[in-house]
Structure formats: structure tokens, C-alpha cells
Design a protein around this motif. Structure first.
Motif, mmCIF file in Angstrom:
data_model
loop_
_atom_site.group_PDB
_atom_site.id
_atom_site.type_symbol
_atom_site.label_atom_id
_atom_site.label_comp_id
_atom_site.label_asym_id
_atom_site.label_seq_id
_atom_site.Cartn_x
_atom_site.Cartn_y
_atom_site.Cartn_z
ATOM 1 N N ASN A 1 0.820 -1.210 0.000
ATOM 2 C CA ASN A 1 0.000 0.000 0.000
ATOM 3 C C ASN A 1 0.861 1.270 0.000
ATOM 4 O O ASN A 1 0.492 2.282 0.606
ATOM 5 N N HIS A 2 2.005 1.182 -0.676
ATOM 6 C CA HIS A 2 2.882 2.349 -0.786
ATOM 7 C C HIS A 2 2.358 3.311 -1.833
ATOM 8 O O HIS A 2 1.918 2.901 -2.911
ATOM 9 N N ASN A 3 2.430 4.598 -1.508
ATOM 10 C CA ASN A 3 1.994 5.606 -2.478
ATOM 11 C C ASN A 3 3.009 5.806 -3.588
ATOM 12 O O ASN A 3 2.666 6.066 -4.723
ATOM 13 N N TYR A 4 4.292 5.707 -3.248
ATOM 14 C CA TYR A 4 5.337 6.086 -4.168
ATOM 15 C C TYR A 4 5.973 4.867 -4.825
ATOM 16 O O TYR A 4 6.280 3.881 -4.156
ATOM 17 N N GLY A 31 1.484 8.592 -6.751
ATOM 18 C CA GLY A 31 0.160 8.053 -6.462
ATOM 19 C C GLY A 31 -0.541 7.708 -7.756
ATOM 20 O O GLY A 31 -0.062 8.051 -8.844
ATOM 21 N N ALA A 32 -1.665 7.031 -7.640
ATOM 22 C CA ALA A 32 -2.418 6.633 -8.829
ATOM 23 C C ALA A 32 -2.749 7.855 -9.681
ATOM 24 O O ALA A 32 -3.225 8.867 -9.169
ATOM 25 N N THR A 77 -3.501 2.167 -10.717
ATOM 26 C CA THR A 77 -3.845 1.699 -9.381
ATOM 27 C C THR A 77 -2.678 1.963 -8.435
ATOM 28 O O THR A 77 -1.545 2.195 -8.878
ATOM 29 N N THR A 78 -2.924 1.885 -7.146
ATOM 30 C CA THR A 78 -1.839 2.042 -6.177
ATOM 31 C C THR A 78 -0.813 0.924 -6.308
ATOM 32 O O THR A 78 0.376 1.129 -6.125
ATOM 33 N N GLU A 79 -1.301 -0.284 -6.659
ATOM 34 C CA GLU A 79 -0.436 -1.465 -6.629
ATOM 35 C C GLU A 79 0.484 -1.600 -7.829
ATOM 36 O O GLU A 79 1.575 -2.146 -7.728
ATOM 37 N N ARG A 112 0.103 4.740 -14.114
ATOM 38 C CA ARG A 112 -0.195 4.317 -12.738
ATOM 39 C C ARG A 112 -1.714 4.428 -12.540
ATOM 40 O O ARG A 112 -2.225 5.424 -12.072
ATOM 41 N N SER A 125 9.338 0.770 -4.328
ATOM 42 C CA SER A 125 8.229 1.528 -3.758
ATOM 43 C C SER A 125 8.635 2.036 -2.387
ATOM 44 O O SER A 125 9.560 1.512 -1.751
#
Lengths: 114, 113
Positions: A28-31, A51-52, A70-72, A68, A93
Motif C-alpha cells: 500500500n505504498h503511495n510512491y 500516487g495513482a 492503481t496504487t499497486e 499508474r 516503492s
């Protein structure tokens, strides 16, 4: 947690072909980041995302594209592969975009363009 | 232009002795430094970091020293163990300049049993 996963592990491309390197993280990392490492050299940042829906160029973005949605996931697209893109590609990430948070790296994709 | 340099491509040390890995940088804006360790066929893993407000940071057998005036940092591993054999990268970042990480070229450490 699997951490950061990358596929494929190895790939050989002919000049002019295209491909997408896949990267997924389950922390669940943003970067997220894409680096390349040429023989005897340090890692160089290609693109990153905060981020997404948000991406930005790094030090060596030419010849690559990212998205990007999605977050994943943070795929790296190579269009019109060239021998100069022969390298090992690492996805990473981090939780926050600050220097105090280390980046978690995937195992890498070794790409050869002939 | 390589802003972070590791001038020793390789280093061999006897088990139990001290390993000293060096890193130099050119950008005085860098204010955060990290060391990563990399085994073959794996991605780098974070080892230790130091902020420019400090000159030393310790974590177990690993100590990083920062000399801002010389733009130099070093990683000390004491005592060295065979499992420490890996490539070590230093990386630097500047919070006021985009926060990109710039990596050195790496030093391959071999610890001889």
C-alpha cells in the motif's frame, strides 16, 4: 506480504520491438519508482509516481513510458527497443516521498536488446 | 555526471576484521544518505541511513560516518561476516531539490572465511 514483484525476470528483445515490464507492490505504498542499472554503474531513476494517476520523469526517461492506474501497479513500457536499453530494471516503492523512508526494491528484470 | 561516487569497485576482508566502504558526493545540497546491500539476482535492500544533521549513525555491526566538509561518507562493518559479501551502494538525496535518489556505482565486498 510479497513486497515488490516484477515480471518477467529475463527478456530478450529485437531492435524495434516493444514490451511492458510489470511491477506490483502489496504494501500500500503511495510512491513507486523505476530504475535501470547498467553494468558497472549505479541505479538511475527512469520514472516515478507519487500516487495513482500521477507520474513524473526521472534522470533518464527517454525511450520509456509509464502509467499508474492503481496504487499497486506501475508498469514500464519500452517502445521501439534499442541496444542502449539493455540493462537490469528495478522497480521500487516507498511509503512516503521523503528521504528518510527507504525504498523497497523488486528482484529486477534483465533485458537484452539485440 | 556521477554525483555520487564509489571509487573502489571491490574490497576483500578477512572474517572478523573491519570492512570500510567509502562514498564521495559532489552536490552540497544532499542532506540524506543511505546504504543499500545487494545480493546477486536480487534487488537492493536498505541497510542504514544518516541525515546531514548527524555525523554518525550505528545499527548493530554497521556504522555510517558522514563528513560534510569533505563530502564523504563511509560504512563500517565490524566484525565482518561471510554473509556480508555483497555489493554495497550508497545513495544520496536532497529534500529541497526534488528528492530523487542518486546512487553510486557500488562496491563489491568479499568477506573471506
Amino acid at each position: 506480504n510479497a513486497g515488490v514483484t516484477q515480471t518477467p525476470k529475463f527478456r530478450i528483445l529485437k531492435i524495434g520491438q516493444s514490451m511492458t515490464l510489470q511491477c506490483t507492490q502489496d504494501m500500500n505504498h503511495n510512491y513507486m519508482y523505476w530504475y535501470r542499472q547498467d553494468p558497472g554503474m549505479g541505479l538511475k531513476l527512469i520514472y516515478y509516481s507519487v500516487g495513482a494517476g500521477i507520474t513524473d520523469k526521472g534522470e533518464v526517461p527517454n525511450g520509456y513510458n509509464v502509467s499508474r492506474s492503481t496504487t499497486e501497479d506501475f508498469p514500464l513500457r519500452l517502445e521501439l527497443a534499442a541496444p542502449s536499453q539493455t540493462s537490469v530494471y528495478f522497480c521500487a516503492s516507498s511509503y512516503l516521498w521523503t528521504a528518510s523512508y527507504e525504498q523497497y526494491f523488486g528482484p529486477g528484470t534483465r533485458l537484452t536488446v539485440t | 555526471d556521477q554525483q555520487v561516487k564509489q571509487n573502489s569497485p571491490s574490497l576483500s576482508v578477512q572474517e572478523g576484521r573491519i570492512s570500510i566502504l567509502n562514498c564521495d558526493y559532489t552536490n552540497s545540497m544532499f542532506d540524506y544518505f543511505l546504504w543499500y546491500k545487494k545480493y546477486p539476482a536480487e534487488g537492493p535492500t536498505f541497510l542504514i541511513s544518516i541525515s546531514s544533521i548527524k555525523d554518525k549513525n550505528e545499527d548493530g555491526r554497521f556504522t555510517v560516518f558522514l563528513n560534510k566538509s569533505a563530502k564523504h561518507l563511509s560504512l563500517h562493518i565490524v566484525p565482518s561476516q561471510p554473509g556480508d559479501s555483497a555489493v554495497y551502494f550508497c545513495a544520496a538525496s536532497a529534500q529541497d531539490a526534488g528528492n530523487q535518489f542518486y546512487f553510486g556505482t557500488g562496491t563489491s565486498l568479499t568477506v573471506i572465511p
